[in-house]
Design an enzyme around this catalytic site. Sequence first.
Site, mmCIF file in Angstrom:
data_model
loop_
_atom_site.group_PDB
_atom_site.id
_atom_site.type_symbol
_atom_site.label_atom_id
_atom_site.label_comp_id
_atom_site.label_asym_id
_atom_site.label_seq_id
_atom_site.Cartn_x
_atom_site.Cartn_y
_atom_site.Cartn_z
ATOM 1 N N ASP A 32 0.853 -1.188 0.000
ATOM 2 C CA ASP A 32 0.000 0.000 0.000
ATOM 3 C C ASP A 32 0.894 1.244 0.000
ATOM 4 O O ASP A 32 1.905 1.297 0.701
ATOM 5 C CB ASP A 32 -0.922 -0.001 1.233
ATOM 6 C CG ASP A 32 -2.058 0.989 1.084
ATOM 7 O OD1 ASP A 32 -3.206 0.547 0.902
ATOM 8 O OD2 ASP A 32 -1.798 2.222 1.133
ATOM 9 N N GLY A 96 -16.085 2.864 3.076
ATOM 10 C CA GLY A 96 -14.931 3.732 2.836
ATOM 11 C C GLY A 96 -14.069 3.284 1.673
ATOM 12 O O GLY A 96 -12.880 3.593 1.621
ATOM 13 N N GLN A 97 -14.668 2.563 0.717
ATOM 14 C CA GLN A 97 -13.879 2.101 -0.436
ATOM 15 C C GLN A 97 -13.507 3.280 -1.324
ATOM 16 O O GLN A 97 -14.370 4.059 -1.738
ATOM 17 C CB GLN A 97 -14.690 1.075 -1.241
ATOM 18 C CG GLN A 97 -13.895 0.518 -2.420
ATOM 19 C CD GLN A 97 -14.656 -0.563 -3.195
ATOM 20 O OE1 GLN A 97 -15.789 -0.912 -2.850
ATOM 21 N NE2 GLN A 97 -14.027 -1.055 -4.248
ATOM 22 N N HIS A 103 -10.132 -5.002 -3.567
ATOM 23 C CA HIS A 103 -8.800 -5.203 -2.976
ATOM 24 C C HIS A 103 -8.977 -5.628 -1.532
ATOM 25 O O HIS A 103 -9.850 -5.123 -0.827
ATOM 26 C CB HIS A 103 -7.937 -3.948 -3.074
ATOM 27 C CG HIS A 103 -8.624 -2.681 -2.673
ATOM 28 N ND1 HIS A 103 -9.534 -2.047 -3.480
ATOM 29 C CD2 HIS A 103 -8.553 -1.947 -1.537
ATOM 30 C CE1 HIS A 103 -9.988 -0.972 -2.860
ATOM 31 N NE2 HIS A 103 -9.417 -0.882 -1.675
ATOM 32 N N HIS A 105 -6.990 -5.711 2.004
ATOM 33 C CA HIS A 105 -5.836 -5.216 2.760
ATOM 34 C C HIS A 105 -5.335 -6.345 3.658
ATOM 35 O O HIS A 105 -6.133 -7.008 4.334
ATOM 36 C CB HIS A 105 -6.243 -4.057 3.674
ATOM 37 C CG HIS A 105 -6.785 -2.852 2.980
ATOM 38 N ND1 HIS A 105 -6.071 -1.674 2.843
ATOM 39 C CD2 HIS A 105 -7.986 -2.619 2.394
ATOM 40 C CE1 HIS A 105 -6.810 -0.774 2.215
ATOM 41 N NE2 HIS A 105 -7.982 -1.317 1.936
#
Length: 124
Positions: A32, A96-97, A103, A105
């Site tokens: 990230d 909160g995308q 994806h 995390h």
Amino acid sequence: MYDKSNIFAKFLSGEVPVKKIYEDEYAIAFNDINPQAPVHVLVIPKGEYTSFEDFSAKASDAEIAGYVRAIGKVSRQLELDKSGYRLLVNMGANGGQEVPHLHTHIFGGAKLGRMVTVDNTPKS
Ligand code: AMP
């Protein structure tokens, strides 16, 4: 509708270079850009899926199995399997995308604290 101009789509097409830490038939993984833990990696499916909702509804069984296995392989490659880690998938507005390509995390490398923080800031 899948937005082919999202940054992760550009990683997959090669239009924007990314340092992959893992790749197989179904997924790639990379660090990230704004890490929230000592280890913060993103694993994305190679197929064009906007979100977990989209993926879980439309992906083939092989893609789903391949993606889940890839997440496990990356976690082991990072040697997080003994110390532990957290997986997070944000979906949609309340989740909160930010990037509209599914994806997952992977967070690790330290104790991770509270699981969820609710944003109580008043809406403007
Ligand atoms: P989410 O809020 O779940 O959509 O997470 C999107 C994640 O993508 C955030 O943690 C960002 O830091 C990360 N991100 C955005 N752009 C890049 C990039 N160019 N390379 C790596 N990670 C990125």
